[in-house]
Structure formats: C-alpha cells, structure tokens
Write a protein that holds these residues in place. Structure first.
Motif, PDB file in Angstrom:
ATOM      1  N   UNK A   1      29.423  52.697   6.407  1.00  0.00           N
ATOM      2  CA  UNK A   1      30.146  52.593   7.669  1.00  0.00           C
ATOM      3  C   UNK A   1      30.894  53.893   7.983  1.00  0.00           C
ATOM      4  N   UNK A   2      31.297  54.639   6.942  1.00  0.00           N
ATOM      5  CA  UNK A   2      32.012  55.897   7.149  1.00  0.00           C
ATOM      6  C   UNK A   2      31.141  56.897   7.906  1.00  0.00           C
ATOM      7  N   UNK A   3      29.840  56.890   7.616  1.00  0.00           N
ATOM      8  CA  UNK A   3      28.916  57.813   8.296  1.00  0.00           C
ATOM      9  C   UNK A   3      28.812  57.442   9.782  1.00  0.00           C
ATOM     10  N   UNK A   4      28.720  56.154  10.072  1.00  0.00           N
ATOM     11  CA  UNK A   4      28.650  55.688  11.456  1.00  0.00           C
ATOM     12  C   UNK A   4      29.944  56.051  12.181  1.00  0.00           C
ATOM     13  N   UNK A   5      31.071  55.888  11.518  1.00  0.00           N
ATOM     14  CA  UNK A   5      32.363  56.210  12.134  1.00  0.00           C
ATOM     15  C   UNK A   5      32.447  57.699  12.468  1.00  0.00           C
ATOM     16  N   UNK A   6      31.979  58.557  11.575  1.00  0.00           N
ATOM     17  CA  UNK A   6      32.001  59.997  11.831  1.00  0.00           C
ATOM     18  C   UNK A   6      31.113  60.341  13.034  1.00  0.00           C
ATOM     19  N   UNK A   7      29.923  59.752  13.079  1.00  0.00           N
ATOM     20  CA  UNK A   7      29.011  60.006  14.198  1.00  0.00           C
ATOM     21  C   UNK A   7      29.625  59.495  15.499  1.00  0.00           C
ATOM     22  N   UNK A   8      30.207  58.298  15.468  1.00  0.00           N
ATOM     23  CA  UNK A   8      30.847  57.722  16.659  1.00  0.00           C
ATOM     24  C   UNK A   8      31.996  58.614  17.125  1.00  0.00           C
ATOM     25  N   UNK A   9      32.743  59.153  16.179  1.00  0.00           N
ATOM     26  CA  UNK A   9      33.840  60.063  16.485  1.00  0.00           C
ATOM     27  C   UNK A   9      33.319  61.307  17.199  1.00  0.00           C
ATOM     28  N   UNK A  10      32.216  61.874  16.687  1.00  0.00           N
ATOM     29  CA  UNK A  10      31.609  63.069  17.284  1.00  0.00           C
ATOM     30  C   UNK A  10      31.073  62.784  18.684  1.00  0.00           C
ATOM     31  N   UNK A  11      30.410  61.639  18.857  1.00  0.00           N
ATOM     32  CA  UNK A  11      29.854  61.268  20.167  1.00  0.00           C
ATOM     33  C   UNK A  11      30.992  61.073  21.181  1.00  0.00           C
ATOM     34  N   UNK A  12      32.046  60.389  20.775  1.00  0.00           N
ATOM     35  CA  UNK A  12      33.194  60.179  21.671  1.00  0.00           C
ATOM     36  C   UNK A  12      33.817  61.517  22.066  1.00  0.00           C
ATOM     37  N   UNK A  13      34.000  62.395  21.094  1.00  0.00           N
ATOM     38  CA  UNK A  13      34.594  63.710  21.362  1.00  0.00           C
ATOM     39  C   UNK A  13      33.740  64.515  22.342  1.00  0.00           C
ATOM     40  N   UNK A  14      32.426  64.418  22.205  1.00  0.00           N
ATOM     41  CA  UNK A  14      31.519  65.130  23.110  1.00  0.00           C
ATOM     42  C   UNK A  14      31.674  64.646  24.552  1.00  0.00           C
ATOM     43  N   UNK A  15      32.170  63.431  24.734  1.00  0.00           N
ATOM     44  CA  UNK A  15      32.383  62.865  26.069  1.00  0.00           C
ATOM     45  C   UNK A  15      33.839  63.025  26.538  1.00  0.00           C
ATOM     46  N   UNK A  16      34.636  63.771  25.767  1.00  0.00           N
ATOM     47  CA  UNK A  16      36.033  63.981  26.145  1.00  0.00           C
ATOM     48  C   UNK A  16      36.928  62.813  25.794  1.00  0.00           C
ATOM     49  N   UNK A  17      36.467  61.982  24.867  1.00  0.00           N
ATOM     50  CA  UNK A  17      37.221  60.794  24.450  1.00  0.00           C
ATOM     51  C   UNK A  17      37.568  60.920  22.967  1.00  0.00           C
ATOM     52  N   UNK A  18      38.329  59.972  22.485  1.00  0.00           N
ATOM     53  CA  UNK A  18      38.650  59.896  21.067  1.00  0.00           C
ATOM     54  C   UNK A  18      38.298  58.484  20.596  1.00  0.00           C
ATOM     55  N   UNK A  19      37.753  58.389  19.389  1.00  0.00           N
ATOM     56  CA  UNK A  19      37.452  57.081  18.805  1.00  0.00           C
ATOM     57  C   UNK A  19      38.768  56.465  18.369  1.00  0.00           C
ATOM     58  N   UNK A  20      39.152  55.361  18.997  1.00  0.00           N
ATOM     59  CA  UNK A  20      40.426  54.697  18.701  1.00  0.00           C
ATOM     60  C   UNK A  20      40.279  53.772  17.498  1.00  0.00           C
ATOM     61  N   UNK A  21      39.184  53.014  17.475  1.00  0.00           N
ATOM     62  CA  UNK A  21      38.945  52.078  16.380  1.00  0.00           C
ATOM     63  C   UNK A  21      37.473  51.712  16.371  1.00  0.00           C
ATOM     64  N   UNK A  22      37.014  51.211  15.228  1.00  0.00           N
ATOM     65  CA  UNK A  22      35.639  50.767  15.080  1.00  0.00           C
ATOM     66  C   UNK A  22      35.643  49.535  14.188  1.00  0.00           C
ATOM     67  N   UNK A  23      34.812  48.550  14.518  1.00  0.00           N
ATOM     68  CA  UNK A  23      34.697  47.360  13.677  1.00  0.00           C
ATOM     69  C   UNK A  23      33.274  46.833  13.742  1.00  0.00           C
ATOM     70  N   UNK A  24      32.869  46.238  12.653  1.00  0.00           N
ATOM     71  CA  UNK A  24      31.545  45.641  12.563  1.00  0.00           C
ATOM     72  C   UNK A  24      31.770  44.179  12.229  1.00  0.00           C
ATOM     73  N   UNK A  25      31.402  43.277  13.146  1.00  0.00           N
ATOM     74  CA  UNK A  25      31.704  41.854  12.970  1.00  0.00           C
ATOM     75  C   UNK A  25      30.450  41.004  13.103  1.00  0.00           C
ATOM     76  N   UNK A  26      30.503  39.809  12.560  1.00  0.00           N
ATOM     77  CA  UNK A  26      29.411  38.849  12.694  1.00  0.00           C
ATOM     78  C   UNK A  26      28.399  38.948  11.571  1.00  0.00           C
ATOM     79  N   UNK A  27      27.425  38.031  11.632  1.00  0.00           N
ATOM     80  CA  UNK A  27      26.377  37.951  10.611  1.00  0.00           C
ATOM     81  C   UNK A  27      25.014  37.851  11.281  1.00  0.00           C
ATOM     82  N   UNK A  28      23.988  38.245  10.566  1.00  0.00           N
ATOM     83  CA  UNK A  28      22.614  38.088  11.047  1.00  0.00           C
ATOM     84  C   UNK A  28      22.385  38.768  12.375  1.00  0.00           C
TER      85      UNK A  28
END
Length: 167
Positions: free
Chosen positions: A1-28
């Motif tokens: 999940x740390x790798x996904x968070x880093x990528x999400x952070x980079x993608x958000x920054x490229x759009x002039x945003x900041x990643x505030x939080x990330x969560x992965x919920x649910x099953x299947x």
C-alpha cells in the motif's frame, strides 16, 4: 500500500493537489481504494481535479496489475469534506483557529490537565490554538489543554454554519 500511496501522492502533486488521505476498504469485488485530495494552501478542489487525479492514477494502476493484489477494486477520488478527519500533524496545523473535535484514548487528567471541569473528560470540541509535531493545544477559559498525537483516538474538523454564508 505504501507504493500506491507514493504514486497517488505524485499524481495528486502533478495536478496541483496534495494527497490528504488514502484508505482501502471492503472485501472481494466490493473493495474500494479511496483517495482524498486537497490544496496545500487555501482553495477549493474541483470535480475536474478529482477526475484528473482519478484518470492519472487509474492509468498507472491498470498498467501494473500486481500493484493492487486480488484483482478488482473501485477507485474513488474526492475531497476530505467540511468535517474532515484529522490524522497527520499537517492536518492539525491546517486546522489552527478552527473548531476541532478530539476523542482521546485516556482522560485529560493523564495528560496533565488539573482543572476539575476537564480532568475526567475524554473529548474536546473547541477552537484549536496550536499544533506542532508532538501534539495539539487548546486554551479554554484560561485552561491549557495539551494532547499528544499518540493519545488521540479520533479527530475531525467541526463544520460551523455561520449567518450570512451562502446556502
């Protein structure tokens, strides 16, 4: 999940945003990867910002199926909202001067509060006076309340409707 968070952070920054939080919920097949984006400074996140971050992240995650094991998931990108949860020190720093609700893991007395009104309390809903890397501080009628982050169970910004706001 740390790798996904880093990528999400980079993608958000490229759009002039900041990643505030990330969560992965649910099953299947009902699993959902939720991203909450914000602006570093004051300013609103638009639907276009959410769409651009979603597209950018989807392209990367779809190209590498091993990134999120287990196959199918839904991706949601939104703002943290008006009553946003506060988890990281920078979340609290951004909330200075605003009303915040905090539920602690122990009574305030265990954090050095001696005022009889507050010492058995485990919740505070007041204007946040300050925040640093160790914790937060409130001042209520000359009573100082310091709460270290390690003692915070839950925290969120309290939305207050004030007269004259547009509906």
């Amino acid at each position: 999940m740390a790798k996904v968070e880093k990528i999400a952070n980079d993608v958000a920054a490229a759009q002039g945003c900041v990643l505030y939080d990330i969560e992965f919920v649910g099953l299947g097949k009902g699993r959902t990867l939720r991203l909450f984006i914000d602006r570093e400074e004051e300013g609103a996140i638009s639907i276009e910002d959410c769409t651009n971050v979603s597209r950018g992240l989807s392209e990367i995650l779809d190209a590498d199926e091993e990134m999120i094991p287990g196959g199918e998931y839904n991706l949601e990108v939104s703002t943290p909202g008006l009553d946003r949860h506060l988890k990281k020190p920078w979340h609290f720093k951004k909330a200075i001067g605003k009303k915040v609700y905090i539920k602690t893991t122990k009574s305030l007395e265990s954090m050095g509060v001696e005022d009889k009104k507050w010492k058995s309390a485990k919740t505070v809903e007041e204007v946040l006076e300050s925040a640093d890397e160790q914790g937060v501080r409130f001042v209520v009628k000359d009573v100082e309340i310091k709460i270290p982050y390690a003692m915070i169970d839950r925290a969120k910004l309290v939305f207050e409707y004030t007269k004259g706001q547009k509906k």
